[in-house]
Design an enzyme around this catalytic site. Sequence first.
Site, short mmCIF file in Angstrom:
data_model
loop_
_atom_site.label_atom_id
_atom_site.label_comp_id
_atom_site.label_asym_id
_atom_site.label_seq_id
_atom_site.Cartn_x
_atom_site.Cartn_y
_atom_site.Cartn_z
N ASN A 1 44.63 31.30 36.64
CA ASN A 1 44.61 30.61 37.92
C ASN A 1 43.26 29.95 38.13
O ASN A 1 42.27 30.64 38.40
CB ASN A 1 44.88 31.58 39.07
CG ASN A 1 44.60 30.94 40.42
OD1 ASN A 1 45.35 30.09 40.88
ND2 ASN A 1 43.49 31.32 41.05
N GLU A 2 43.18 28.67 37.97
CA GLU A 2 42.01 27.82 38.21
C GLU A 2 40.68 28.42 37.73
O GLU A 2 39.64 28.24 38.34
CB GLU A 2 41.92 27.39 39.68
CG GLU A 2 41.60 28.44 40.70
CD GLU A 2 41.36 27.85 42.09
OE1 GLU A 2 40.47 28.37 42.81
OE2 GLU A 2 42.06 26.89 42.47
N CYS B 1 43.67 33.31 43.73
CA CYS B 1 42.57 34.16 43.29
C CYS B 1 42.94 35.63 43.30
O CYS B 1 42.28 36.43 42.63
CB CYS B 1 41.34 33.91 44.17
SG CYS B 1 40.62 32.26 43.94
N GLU C 1 50.43 33.55 48.52
CA GLU C 1 49.32 34.42 48.15
C GLU C 1 49.01 35.29 49.34
O GLU C 1 49.04 34.84 50.48
CB GLU C 1 48.09 33.60 47.76
CG GLU C 1 46.89 34.48 47.41
CD GLU C 1 45.71 33.69 46.85
OE1 GLU C 1 44.82 34.32 46.25
OE2 GLU C 1 45.68 32.45 47.01
#
Length: 669
Positions: A390-391, A256, A43
Amino acid sequence: MTKRMTFAALLAVATLGLNAQKPMTAPKGGKAISDELIGIFFEDINNCADGGLYAELIQNGSFEFSPAERDGWGPGTAWKQVRPGHSLGTLQVRMDNPIHPNNPTYMRLHTERAKEFYDYKGWKGFGLENGGYDGITVKAGAKYDFSAFFRNVDKTKQVRVVLAVPQGWGKDPKVLDEATITVSDKQWKKYGAVLTPTEDCKNAVLQLLVLNTGDLDVDMISLMPEDTYKGHGLRPDLAQALADLHPKFMRFPGGCVVHGGGDGFWDTYRWKTTIGPKETRRGLKNTWGYHQSMGLGYYEYFQFCEDLGMEPVPILPSGVSCQGTNGGWNMWPTQAQDVVPMSEMDEWVAEAIDLIEWANGDPATNKWAKMRADAGHPAPFNLKYLGIGNEEKISPEFIERFKYIYERVMKAHPEIVIVGTAGPGSHPGNPDYEAGWKLADELAMPLLDEHYYEPRDTFLTIRQYDNYPRDRKTKVYLGEYAAKDKKFIDALAEALYLLHVERNADVVAMTSYAPLFARKNGTQWNPDMIYFDNERPYLTCSYYVQQLFGQSSGQYFYGDCVQFEGDEAGVVQPQKGVRYGQSVILNVKTRKLYVKLVNATDKEKEANINLSRFKVKKTAVKTVLKGNADDENNFEKQPIAPQKETIKAEKKFDIDMEPYSMVMLEYQL
């Protein structure tokens, strides 16, 4: 006379060589497990793409930094005006008639006086200077490719391109190398030169000096070393550090970063604006508050996966923003997610289907596949995995949109393995975790992505996968995890937890430590696996643990080959709360056997090892990590590193585990 081998003898030798590579039959007692257990997660956090893994040396070369990204930033960020010899001119930020709408900002250099002032015999010209990322680091004799787009507004210009070392106020810089470019085109055109420094330098600058009066437009300024990993634009030492982990897959681009952070959807990562020529890509403020040039985009990610033999695992937005949007992190558990209206969800379905076509499609029949081929890769990338979300908080809005994408992608491409998400804090009892698993079971989802960052004691005591159902269709992808410190004891806690994961690798298919990289002087999150500056990577204790597990992948787990002194016969380690453990892994493809032992206590531990069921060769390789519990690898010191030796291979033997140590034994069968 030279003695010739008979055909039969030659055939026997050839057959012997082939047999040495043939997969073997696993001895009894082993449990089939995933051999894709260890991967990496990239990331763009901690300034690790631009100025890091992506080898570009110029910062803000496209002038797209903006005050909307960070207070005080703008097109001139990382640049300074230079006018040696008392030359005169002005810099004008322009956006009319750019190279491409995705890259709208450029700089106009208006030069009023470029000749020598009075009897000044030094440098002259008006222009720009860039110091890269904490200085431009170059090596003597290495080649660096300069390029820029220029557009001449009036008469022909001479542009001096100088790689130099600043010498202080009032002194001309020291020239490392230079080139002069003639610009006459009245339309945007890419120009280039090769610069070869005469000496090593850690703090060089690049200057562009216009030597004639008039106006000149400039954009997309680049200085790229010719020595990149496999010639594909990535910094060799950082890429090699990843290759040495032996990862089986890479998840990207986040994190994120995928769905935007606290700003809603406007900074959501869109893969389609990261492919194609660099001048057509759209730079973006990311979740972590800084600018991404997208020089490292989806094409480069897939190419790097191919270079390292990794499965690409791209993660796409699910139509629901990060729960941190609108201050949501401070409103737990009632985060305020932004959501895409259901009437607009087909765009996000297309985002997934078009990516599959871009990666795997036929250039002769598909426009997205043709873009891949036009970029230099006519063969498919053979995409197997695709993550959606994503989460995110597993809210009703998320469930509705996830299902909408999932069902349509599965209908169009049933061959793709979809990775879902269990939300943040993926431990049993967490509401998002429970809702995520309920959704996974309902859809018979292939993989569910769990995330958790915890203190070391959690990794020393929690053994949650022992209790996961064995008949579940959905497997676990532990996509983000790490102990919350960088000491050796934290790495050993992670090692113990990975022993637990290996024992349960029939339900856990994949894992990846996070975050991967952090730049010195540019870190937003700690800890990270690899820290770096302009000269070298600094490998943490956790890195070496990941490396040993990555090197020892296999298809079968044996839990009864090792017994620690004082344990009951047949006890399989690691147990909850026990700070030592073991794992024996067989790779039938490479015909290798790996014994891993971890002692996270302050006492010596004796392990009794019995490998009688395996036909091991005469020697083995022993790798040891050891140190003090509070040891830490950082920019000042690197006390922890693997120590290797070749030893005599035995089938039955005892080994004394030093306090705070990990040992791996590698056997050829």
